[in-house]
Design a protein around this motif. Structure first.
Motif, mmCIF file in Angstrom:
data_model
loop_
_atom_site.group_PDB
_atom_site.id
_atom_site.type_symbol
_atom_site.label_atom_id
_atom_site.label_comp_id
_atom_site.label_asym_id
_atom_site.label_seq_id
_atom_site.Cartn_x
_atom_site.Cartn_y
_atom_site.Cartn_z
ATOM 1 N N ASP A 94 23.373 12.918 24.973
ATOM 2 C CA ASP A 94 22.716 13.299 23.709
ATOM 3 C C ASP A 94 22.773 14.812 23.510
ATOM 4 O OD1 ASP A 94 20.532 14.542 24.916
ATOM 5 O OD2 ASP A 94 19.107 12.943 24.481
ATOM 6 N N GLU A 95 22.215 15.271 22.399
ATOM 7 C CA GLU A 95 22.366 16.680 22.003
ATOM 8 C C GLU A 95 21.532 17.628 22.866
ATOM 9 O OE1 GLU A 95 20.920 14.274 20.447
ATOM 10 O OE2 GLU A 95 18.963 14.920 19.688
ATOM 11 N N THR A 96 20.640 17.098 23.695
ATOM 12 C CA THR A 96 19.804 17.978 24.533
ATOM 13 C C THR A 96 20.418 18.194 25.920
ATOM 14 O OG1 THR A 96 18.513 16.188 25.535
ATOM 15 C CG2 THR A 96 17.718 17.033 23.410
ATOM 16 N N ALA A 97 21.497 17.497 26.225
ATOM 17 C CA ALA A 97 22.052 17.542 27.597
ATOM 18 C C ALA A 97 22.627 18.912 27.932
ATOM 19 C CB ALA A 97 23.146 16.480 27.727
ATOM 20 N N ASP A 98 22.679 19.202 29.226
ATOM 21 C CA ASP A 98 23.396 20.387 29.727
ATOM 22 C C ASP A 98 24.880 19.971 29.710
ATOM 23 O OD1 ASP A 98 24.783 22.109 31.395
ATOM 24 O OD2 ASP A 98 23.129 22.348 32.816
ATOM 25 N N ILE A 99 25.584 20.389 28.680
ATOM 26 C CA ILE A 99 26.925 19.831 28.444
ATOM 27 C C ILE A 99 27.934 20.158 29.560
ATOM 28 C CG2 ILE A 99 28.863 19.665 26.796
ATOM 29 C CD1 ILE A 99 26.223 18.258 25.914
ATOM 30 N N PRO A 100 28.021 21.427 30.020
ATOM 31 C CA PRO A 100 28.981 21.670 31.120
ATOM 32 C C PRO A 100 28.674 20.816 32.348
ATOM 33 C CG PRO A 100 28.258 23.745 30.147
ATOM 34 C CD PRO A 100 27.400 22.680 29.555
ATOM 35 N N HIS A 101 27.388 20.680 32.649
ATOM 36 C CA HIS A 101 27.010 19.867 33.815
ATOM 37 C C HIS A 101 27.353 18.390 33.570
ATOM 38 C CE1 HIS A 101 24.730 18.398 37.228
ATOM 39 N NE2 HIS A 101 24.125 17.538 36.415
ATOM 40 N N ALA A 102 27.061 17.912 32.366
ATOM 41 C CA ALA A 102 27.344 16.498 32.039
ATOM 42 C C ALA A 102 28.840 16.225 32.154
ATOM 43 C CB ALA A 102 26.853 16.183 30.626
ATOM 44 N N ALA A 103 29.653 17.140 31.601
ATOM 45 C CA ALA A 103 31.107 16.936 31.627
ATOM 46 C C ALA A 103 31.607 16.855 33.066
ATOM 47 C CB ALA A 103 31.803 18.074 30.881
ATOM 48 N N GLU A 104 31.136 17.766 33.891
ATOM 49 C CA GLU A 104 31.584 17.784 35.293
ATOM 50 C C GLU A 104 31.155 16.502 36.012
ATOM 51 O OE1 GLU A 104 29.996 21.038 37.575
ATOM 52 O OE2 GLU A 104 31.150 20.449 39.354
ATOM 53 N N ALA A 105 29.892 16.098 35.802
ATOM 54 C CA ALA A 105 29.378 14.893 36.476
ATOM 55 C C ALA A 105 30.142 13.648 36.016
ATOM 56 C CB ALA A 105 27.881 14.733 36.192
ATOM 57 N N ILE A 106 30.408 13.581 34.715
ATOM 58 C CA ILE A 106 31.101 12.382 34.187
ATOM 59 C C ILE A 106 32.521 12.298 34.758
ATOM 60 C CG2 ILE A 106 32.046 11.298 32.098
ATOM 61 C CD1 ILE A 106 29.575 12.499 30.595
ATOM 62 N N ILE A 111 27.479 17.373 19.787
ATOM 63 C CA ILE A 111 27.903 18.010 21.045
ATOM 64 C C ILE A 111 29.247 17.458 21.544
ATOM 65 C CG2 ILE A 111 25.653 18.773 21.867
ATOM 66 C CD1 ILE A 111 27.159 15.561 23.210
ATOM 67 N N ALA A 112 29.845 16.550 20.772
ATOM 68 C CA ALA A 112 31.059 15.856 21.264
ATOM 69 C C ALA A 112 32.215 16.826 21.521
ATOM 70 C CB ALA A 112 31.471 14.765 20.271
ATOM 71 N N ASP A 113 32.419 17.787 20.610
ATOM 72 C CA ASP A 113 33.558 18.719 20.805
ATOM 73 C C ASP A 113 33.368 19.545 22.075
ATOM 74 O OD1 ASP A 113 34.805 17.814 18.565
ATOM 75 O OD2 ASP A 113 33.967 19.374 17.247
ATOM 76 N N GLU A 114 32.140 20.043 22.246
ATOM 77 C CA GLU A 114 31.877 20.857 23.449
ATOM 78 C C GLU A 114 32.071 20.021 24.718
ATOM 79 O OE1 GLU A 114 27.869 22.431 23.717
ATOM 80 O OE2 GLU A 114 28.324 23.417 25.638
ATOM 81 N N LEU A 115 31.615 18.781 24.667
ATOM 82 C CA LEU A 115 31.755 17.902 25.838
ATOM 83 C C LEU A 115 33.241 17.690 26.180
ATOM 84 C CD1 LEU A 115 30.124 16.026 27.831
ATOM 85 C CD2 LEU A 115 30.590 14.170 26.231
ATOM 86 N N ILE A 116 34.030 17.458 25.143
ATOM 87 C CA ILE A 116 35.475 17.232 25.362
ATOM 88 C C ILE A 116 36.129 18.492 25.944
ATOM 89 C CG2 ILE A 116 37.661 16.816 24.128
ATOM 90 C CD1 ILE A 116 36.000 14.855 22.316
ATOM 91 N N ASP A 117 35.748 19.656 25.414
ATOM 92 C CA ASP A 117 36.293 20.928 25.958
ATOM 93 C C ASP A 117 35.959 21.067 27.435
ATOM 94 O OD1 ASP A 117 37.299 21.683 23.590
ATOM 95 O OD2 ASP A 117 35.720 23.141 23.096
#
Ligand code: NAD
Length: 468
Positions: A246-258, A282-288
């Protein structure tokens, strides 16, 4: 120093085991038999011996299983990859080490007690006897070793019907379990199997009066088969774990964990992230960020369609199913087959797709991760529930909103729900708790361990033993 009766028994047992005349035959030593009937008979004999042993002795066998597994990490991992063509040697080493070091033993068994005016009542966890276990191709020896530790800790012996495409490595694991017992002065055949496991040998197991409990780890076919056997059965079935961001997640951390979770052993574990539902903002940032962690973003729609044709194919009866030629294969091999000159360091392929895309809907067990955009967290969670297909297996979420985390956990109702970490945190790797490779999603026992393989026994002493 006085020697207790149990200690004496143990000394005699180890002396006998070391005498040539009492040495088990080669077949007994490995636990590998020509027929399922022979394997079951051998297992019945071994269980009679195990049953009489003190818990401490079972623990010696288990510590030998741990030791032999650790000594054979490389061959187990290499054999698994070579035989099945699936997974990664380095990751299989990690999975086997996890099994050896963290699968619970006899300490997992517990007792409930009530004491009062009318005496003392205990509820103890006793063995079922001989367990019939069906194991998968995706974590073959991991499952044999993990099941064996838990089942033997509980006082059972086990007969395996392994996946036909992983006979070699599964049989090797069975032989290690027996070696562990013989090294401790215990009986051979605490684990047994057949040279050529088939659906027929599984059926012998289902019908045998000597097997009171079946444990199936695999897809829907085998779980339905054991549940239809008329016996008590534990069913660890398929999943299609979504991960919601979701939009509150720590995106760099989420991407790495996923990416870490999704790529473990090329996505073979049933708990691994199989698709992402991301809130659009937050989808674009997550993909990056995923690309920074070794993911390859596939944008070309024709190539995505070709990837789908490679990964999901019709089976003999025309039903669309995952291609066995591609399950657990390296990401760069898919890309090269699509005509893309990819480096072996690519860990997974990501692409955007609608919710109904076949690569998103299907439990691929490949390092391929579809990303679906949702308007908001509510829509993302609803999609996550639909994509899990009611398997009640695993789901994951990255968020800092405790209301959303709580809500999704309640909505999805899975055996495993990891928050803000890689899926394997559920197996005690980077998260608390113990590992297992048999997650009883369908029948509800959840992550199995020694206590799962016991039956409850009430032992009542009337009018005595209460010292309050
Ligand atoms: P699979 O279903 O092809 O095979 C599993 C086992 O079942 C094999 O030993 C196979 O020979 C046997 N089998 C299959 N159909 C049978 C039938 N009708 N009757 C009797 N035996 C049958 O599974 P796989 O491809 O080896 O493993 C992947 C699947 O297993 C995935 O769906 C994955 O999610 C699931 N899985 C679940 C868990 C869990 O803990 N829940 C763990 C590992 C794998």
């Amino acid at each position: 120093m006085a020697v207790s009766e149990k200690e004496l028994e143990e000394i005699v047992r180890s002396v006998l085991a070391s005498m040539d005349a009492f040495r088990p035959s080669e077949q007994e030593e490995t636990g590998i038999y020509d027929t399922m009937e022979e394997a079951i008979a051998a297992s019945v004999r071994a269980q009679k011996e195990i049953r009489r042993m003190p818990l401490e002795f079972r623990e010696k066998i288990i510590s030998n299983i741990r030791k032999l597994t650790l000594e054979n990490l490389q061959p187990l991992a290499e054999m698994g990859v070579a035989e099945t063509g699936m997974g990664r040697v380095g990751d299989k080493i990690i999975k086997h080490r996890l099994v050896a070091e963290k699968t619970p033993g006899t300490e997992d068994l517990s007792t409930i007690a009530w004491s009062g005016d009318r005496g003392l009542t205990l509820v103890e966890q006793g063995p079922f006897g001989v367990i019939g276990a069906i194991t998968p191709s995706t974590n073959p020896s991991e499952t044999v070793l993990c099941n064996s530790i838990g089942m033997v800790a509980a006082g059972n012996t086990v007969v395996f019907n392994p996946h036909p495409s992983a006979i070699g490595v599964s049989s090797f694991a069975v032989s290690l379990v027996n070696k562990a017992s013989i090294m401790a002065g215990g009986p051979a055949n605490i684990a047994a199997t057949v040279k050529v496991p088939t659906l027929e040998t599984a059926s012998v197991m289902y019908k045998s009066p000597d097997i009171p409990l079946l444990v199936a780890t695999g897809g829907p076919g085998v779980v339905t088969a054991v549940l239809s056997s008329g016996k008590r059965a534990i069913g660890a079935g398929a999943g299609n774990p979504p991960v919601v961001v979701d939009e509150t997640a720590d995106i760099p951390h989420a991407a790495e964990a996923i990416i870490n979770g999704c790529t473990l052993d090329n996505n073979l574990p049933c708990i691994a992230e199989k698709e992402v539902v991301a809130v659009a903002s937050i989808a674009d940032e997550l993909i990056d960020e995923m690309q920074k962690n070794g993911a390859y973003l596939l944008r070309d729609q024709d190539k995505i369609a070709k990837l789908a044709e490679m990964a999901v194919v019709p089976n003999k009866s025309g039903k669309m199913t995952v291609s066995r030629d591609w399950v657990g294969r390296d990401a760069y091999k898919f890309l090269r087959a699509l005509g893309i000159d990819a480096d072996p360091s690519i860990r997974c392929i990501i692409f955007e797709a609608p919710e109904d895309h076949i690569l998103v809907q299907t439990e691929l067990m490949m390092p391929i991760l579809g990303i679906v955009r949702a308007k908001n967290a509510q829509e993302a969670m609803e999609m996550g529930v639909r994509l899990e297909h009611g398997n009640r297996h695993s789901a994951h979420m990255h968020s800092k909103n405790i209301d959303n985390l709580t809500k999704f956990g309640q909505m999805i109702d899975t055996a495993i729900f990891v928050k803000n970490g890689p899926s394997y945190a559920a197996l005690g790797m980077g998260g608390e708790g113990f590992p297992t490779f048999t997650i009883a999603s369908r029948t509800g026992e959840g992550l199995t361990s020694a206590r799962t393989f016991t039956k409850s026994r009430r032992c009542v002493m009337t009018d005595a033993f209460c010292i309050r």
